[in-house]
Design a protein around this motif. Structure first.
Motif, PDB file in Angstrom:
ATOM      1  N   ILE B  17       0.849  -1.196   0.000  1.00  0.00           N
ATOM      2  CA  ILE B  17       0.000   0.000   0.000  1.00  0.00           C
ATOM      3  C   ILE B  17       0.881   1.241   0.000  1.00  0.00           C
ATOM      4  O   ILE B  17       0.645   2.203  -0.733  1.00  0.00           O
ATOM      5  CB  ILE B  17      -0.936   0.016   1.231  1.00  0.00           C
ATOM      6  N   CYS B  18       1.927   1.192   0.828  1.00  0.00           N
ATOM      7  CA  CYS B  18       2.874   2.304   0.936  1.00  0.00           C
ATOM      8  C   CYS B  18       3.496   2.622  -0.421  1.00  0.00           C
ATOM      9  O   CYS B  18       3.575   3.787  -0.824  1.00  0.00           O
ATOM     10  CB  CYS B  18       3.952   1.958   1.955  1.00  0.00           C
ATOM     11  N   LEU B  19       3.909   1.589  -1.156  1.00  0.00           N
ATOM     12  CA  LEU B  19       4.537   1.805  -2.462  1.00  0.00           C
ATOM     13  C   LEU B  19       3.559   2.447  -3.443  1.00  0.00           C
ATOM     14  O   LEU B  19       3.911   3.355  -4.191  1.00  0.00           O
ATOM     15  CB  LEU B  19       5.057   0.474  -3.023  1.00  0.00           C
ATOM     16  N   GLY B  20       2.313   1.979  -3.424  1.00  0.00           N
ATOM     17  CA  GLY B  20       1.300   2.584  -4.288  1.00  0.00           C
ATOM     18  C   GLY B  20       1.072   4.042  -3.935  1.00  0.00           C
ATOM     19  O   GLY B  20       0.953   4.904  -4.813  1.00  0.00           O
ATOM     20  N   TYR B  21       1.041   4.322  -2.633  1.00  0.00           N
ATOM     21  CA  TYR B  21       0.815   5.700  -2.177  1.00  0.00           C
ATOM     22  C   TYR B  21       1.956   6.619  -2.577  1.00  0.00           C
ATOM     23  O   TYR B  21       1.745   7.807  -2.840  1.00  0.00           O
ATOM     24  CB  TYR B  21       0.645   5.735  -0.650  1.00  0.00           C
ATOM     25  N   LEU B  22       3.204   6.087  -2.586  1.00  0.00           N
ATOM     26  CA  LEU B  22       4.367   6.910  -2.935  1.00  0.00           C
ATOM     27  C   LEU B  22       4.181   7.562  -4.307  1.00  0.00           C
ATOM     28  O   LEU B  22       4.366   8.774  -4.453  1.00  0.00           O
ATOM     29  CB  LEU B  22       5.634   6.062  -2.926  1.00  0.00           C
ATOM     30  N   SER B  23       3.779   6.748  -5.303  1.00  0.00           N
ATOM     31  CA  SER B  23       3.674   7.300  -6.659  1.00  0.00           C
ATOM     32  C   SER B  23       2.512   8.281  -6.774  1.00  0.00           C
ATOM     33  O   SER B  23       2.630   9.337  -7.389  1.00  0.00           O
ATOM     34  CB  SER B  23       3.530   6.166  -7.681  1.00  0.00           C
ATOM     35  N   VAL B  24       1.380   7.931  -6.169  1.00  0.00           N
ATOM     36  CA  VAL B  24       0.210   8.813  -6.280  1.00  0.00           C
ATOM     37  C   VAL B  24       0.432  10.113  -5.499  1.00  0.00           C
ATOM     38  O   VAL B  24       0.102  11.199  -5.980  1.00  0.00           O
ATOM     39  CB  VAL B  24      -1.066   8.090  -5.785  1.00  0.00           C
ATOM     40  N   SER B  25       1.006  10.014  -4.285  1.00  0.00           N
ATOM     41  CA  SER B  25       1.219  11.218  -3.492  1.00  0.00           C
ATOM     42  C   SER B  25       2.324  12.079  -4.098  1.00  0.00           C
ATOM     43  O   SER B  25       2.317  13.304  -3.948  1.00  0.00           O
ATOM     44  CB  SER B  25       1.550  10.864  -2.040  1.00  0.00           C
ATOM     45  N   PHE B  26       3.258  11.436  -4.799  1.00  0.00           N
ATOM     46  CA  PHE B  26       4.285  12.181  -5.538  1.00  0.00           C
ATOM     47  C   PHE B  26       3.610  13.103  -6.558  1.00  0.00           C
ATOM     48  O   PHE B  26       3.913  14.295  -6.646  1.00  0.00           O
ATOM     49  CB  PHE B  26       5.217  11.191  -6.243  1.00  0.00           C
ATOM     50  N   ALA B  27       2.659  12.537  -7.287  1.00  0.00           N
ATOM     51  CA  ALA B  27       1.912  13.339  -8.265  1.00  0.00           C
ATOM     52  C   ALA B  27       1.086  14.418  -7.565  1.00  0.00           C
ATOM     53  O   ALA B  27       0.960  15.535  -8.062  1.00  0.00           O
ATOM     54  CB  ALA B  27       0.999  12.428  -9.091  1.00  0.00           C
ATOM     55  N   PHE B  28       0.547  14.090  -6.394  1.00  0.00           N
ATOM     56  CA  PHE B  28      -0.226  15.089  -5.650  1.00  0.00           C
ATOM     57  C   PHE B  28       0.662  16.263  -5.224  1.00  0.00           C
ATOM     58  O   PHE B  28       0.256  17.423  -5.303  1.00  0.00           O
ATOM     59  CB  PHE B  28      -0.887  14.467  -4.409  1.00  0.00           C
ATOM     60  N   MET B 133      -1.497   0.633   9.301  1.00  0.00           N
ATOM     61  CA  MET B 133      -1.778   2.029   8.983  1.00  0.00           C
ATOM     62  C   MET B 133      -0.527   2.903   8.999  1.00  0.00           C
ATOM     63  O   MET B 133      -0.501   3.955   8.367  1.00  0.00           O
ATOM     64  CB  MET B 133      -2.809   2.583   9.972  1.00  0.00           C
ATOM     65  N   LEU B 134       0.505   2.447   9.713  1.00  0.00           N
ATOM     66  CA  LEU B 134       1.706   3.273   9.891  1.00  0.00           C
ATOM     67  C   LEU B 134       2.495   3.428   8.592  1.00  0.00           C
ATOM     68  O   LEU B 134       2.813   4.556   8.177  1.00  0.00           O
ATOM     69  CB  LEU B 134       2.594   2.647  10.977  1.00  0.00           C
ATOM     70  N   THR B 135       2.799   2.311   7.919  1.00  0.00           N
ATOM     71  CA  THR B 135       3.633   2.368   6.709  1.00  0.00           C
ATOM     72  C   THR B 135       2.979   3.196   5.595  1.00  0.00           C
ATOM     73  O   THR B 135       3.650   4.049   5.010  1.00  0.00           O
ATOM     74  CB  THR B 135       3.961   0.951   6.183  1.00  0.00           C
ATOM     75  N   PRO B 136       1.694   2.974   5.280  1.00  0.00           N
ATOM     76  CA  PRO B 136       1.070   3.792   4.227  1.00  0.00           C
ATOM     77  C   PRO B 136       1.057   5.285   4.569  1.00  0.00           C
ATOM     78  O   PRO B 136       1.218   6.120   3.674  1.00  0.00           O
ATOM     79  CB  PRO B 136      -0.357   3.237   4.150  1.00  0.00           C
ATOM     80  N   TRP B 137       0.905   5.631   5.863  1.00  0.00           N
ATOM     81  CA  TRP B 137       0.896   7.044   6.231  1.00  0.00           C
ATOM     82  C   TRP B 137       2.241   7.689   5.893  1.00  0.00           C
ATOM     83  O   TRP B 137       2.296   8.779   5.319  1.00  0.00           O
ATOM     84  CB  TRP B 137       0.582   7.227   7.726  1.00  0.00           C
ATOM     85  N   PHE B 138       3.340   6.975   6.229  1.00  0.00           N
ATOM     86  CA  PHE B 138       4.667   7.501   5.910  1.00  0.00           C
ATOM     87  C   PHE B 138       4.857   7.605   4.394  1.00  0.00           C
ATOM     88  O   PHE B 138       5.426   8.571   3.890  1.00  0.00           O
ATOM     89  CB  PHE B 138       5.774   6.628   6.518  1.00  0.00           C
ATOM     90  N   GLY B 139       4.372   6.606   3.664  1.00  0.00           N
ATOM     91  CA  GLY B 139       4.482   6.636   2.208  1.00  0.00           C
ATOM     92  C   GLY B 139       3.741   7.827   1.618  1.00  0.00           C
ATOM     93  O   GLY B 139       4.247   8.528   0.732  1.00  0.00           O
ATOM     94  N   TRP B 140       2.531   8.069   2.119  1.00  0.00           N
ATOM     95  CA  TRP B 140       1.690   9.160   1.623  1.00  0.00           C
ATOM     96  C   TRP B 140       2.360  10.512   1.874  1.00  0.00           C
ATOM     97  O   TRP B 140       2.414  11.371   0.984  1.00  0.00           O
ATOM     98  CB  TRP B 140       0.327   9.094   2.315  1.00  0.00           C
ATOM     99  N   ALA B 141       2.918  10.690   3.089  1.00  0.00           N
ATOM    100  CA  ALA B 141       3.559  11.961   3.439  1.00  0.00           C
ATOM    101  C   ALA B 141       4.883  12.133   2.681  1.00  0.00           C
ATOM    102  O   ALA B 141       5.152  13.207   2.128  1.00  0.00           O
ATOM    103  CB  ALA B 141       3.789  12.016   4.952  1.00  0.00           C
ATOM    104  N   THR B 142       5.691  11.066   2.638  1.00  0.00           N
ATOM    105  CA  THR B 142       7.001  11.150   1.989  1.00  0.00           C
ATOM    106  C   THR B 142       6.863  11.438   0.493  1.00  0.00           C
ATOM    107  O   THR B 142       7.570  12.289  -0.053  1.00  0.00           O
ATOM    108  CB  THR B 142       7.783   9.826   2.181  1.00  0.00           C
ATOM    109  N   GLY B 143       5.948  10.724  -0.159  1.00  0.00           N
ATOM    110  CA  GLY B 143       5.739  10.939  -1.594  1.00  0.00           C
ATOM    111  C   GLY B 143       5.337  12.377  -1.889  1.00  0.00           C
ATOM    112  O   GLY B 143       5.803  12.984  -2.855  1.00  0.00           O
ATOM    113  N   THR B 144       4.449  12.916  -1.047  1.00  0.00           N
ATOM    114  CA  THR B 144       4.006  14.295  -1.246  1.00  0.00           C
ATOM    115  C   THR B 144       5.166  15.275  -1.106  1.00  0.00           C
ATOM    116  O   THR B 144       5.343  16.181  -1.933  1.00  0.00           O
ATOM    117  CB  THR B 144       2.918  14.664  -0.209  1.00  0.00           C
TER     118      THR B 144
END
Lengths: 106, 236
Positions: B17-28, B133-144
């Motif tokens: 989930i974290c990896l998926g969030y990285l790319s999408v939040s990067f675009a965000f 929930m912890l790993t995806p949150w970090f992925g979402w914030a880091t990607g952004t």
């Protein structure tokens, strides 16, 4: 927009998003039985995401052609049940390739 | 399951989930900069909201200093599906989940976390939910953060391409059920038709984007809830 103004907008966005998540978690003990509400909640996410995507995606790039290619690639891969990440990345590559072709060949 | 083992399993299940969030939040993150927000503002939005579609709709309203009522209504409508997921997830919580803990995990009810948590047998220990929930949150914030900061140094053509990532994700969510369920397909086509009317009919163009999303999706969903109510098989 000043940073203080931003913080007000942020509080409203984060607050409403959190309330939507936390209120049912705390309040709803029984399952919803109303068929109309269940049906409405079932259709709504798809309607929302569609409205946000079309026509906005076609003005998100430099050329409509590249957006059409990106959108086409996404639909094709989604039909083949590819993951969210795969579809998203492939759509980007489709746009990138088309924009490179248009920029350097025409 | 022992506490630490459950937490580790949650972390592990959260990695894809974290990896998926990285790319999408990067675009965000890139999208935020394009709309005129700062890197810090983009990061704060992702750290506090964790809703892809909601954030994407919120940023243009923020950037144009739109109405707060429009912003709140947009978030409620777009994120209403999380209410359903919260209701469903509440059935997966064991007796150790008091009100305080329910408040804590509600923050990270997302499509993907809901999907993984729902697929677990029985009621996982609370430590599993925390890890998940912890790993995806970090992925979402880091990607952004990376997207917003690196968006300035990437070539314009790459930024343009990445701006389509979130739309690609939406396509991936909508197309499979629309292919398998004719009612979903017609509902989606109705919503798209309404959306295009608002985009191209001259006197409707002035309506704010947030209201367009609300009006089109509520009309299409209510219409199909009335015409084609769902059966037992579609409830899950």
């Amino acid at each position: 927009m000043s940073f203080n103004t931003f913080l007000i907008y942020l509080a409203v966005t984060a607050g409403t998003t959190y309330l939507v998540r936390v209120v049912p978690m705390l309040l709803v003990k029984k399952e919803i039985e109303n068929k109309f509400i269940l049906s409405f909640l079932y259709y709504m996410p798809y309607a929302v995401l569609s409205v946000m995507t079309i026509p906005a995606i076609f003005t998100a790039t430099n050329y409509i052609a590249s957006a059409v290619v990106g959108f086409g690639v996404a639909v094709f891969l989604a039909l083949k049940n590819k993951s969210l990440t795969t579809v998203a990345i492939a759509a980007c590559l489709g746009v990138l390739a088309t924009e490179l072709v248009i920029t350097y060949l025409f | 399951m022992i506490k630490s083992a459950a937490f580790k399993q949650g972390i592990k299940d959260g990695i894809p989930i974290c990896l998926g969030y990285l790319s999408v939040s990067f675009a965000f993150g890139i999208f935020c900069i394009e709309q005129g927000l700062t890197v810090l503002e983009a990061l704060l939005i992702s750290m506090t909201c964790v809703t892809s579609a909601g954030q994407l709709a919120a940023v243009p309203i923020m950037a144009s200093c739109g109405s707060l009522i429009e912003l709140a209504l947009t978030q409620i409508i777009i994120n209403l599906r999380y209410s359903l997921m919260s209701i469903s997830l509440s059935q997966k919580l064991d007796e150790t989940f008091n009100a305080r803990r329910r408040c804590a995990i509600s923050f990270m009810v997302t499509d993907e976390i809901f999907g993984v948590a729902s697929s677990q047998d029985g009621k996982p220990p609370k430590e599993y939910f925390y890890g998940l929930m912890l790993t995806p949150w970090f992925g979402w914030a880091t990607g952004t953060l990376v997207g917003a900061a690196a968006g300035n140094i990437l070539p314009e053509i790459v930024i343009t391409a990445l701006a389509v990532a979130i739309y690609g994700m939406f396509v991936a969510i909508v197309v499979p059920p629309a292919r398998d369920n004719r009612n979903v397909l017609y509902c989606v086509l109705t919503a798209i038709a309404l959306s295009c009317i608002f985009a191209f009919v001259p006197f409707l163009k002035v309506v704010q984007s947030g209201f367009v999303i609300i009006i089109c999706s509520v009309v299409a969903s209510a219409l199909f809830a009335y015409l084609k109510p769902i059966g037992e098989g579609e409830r899950s």
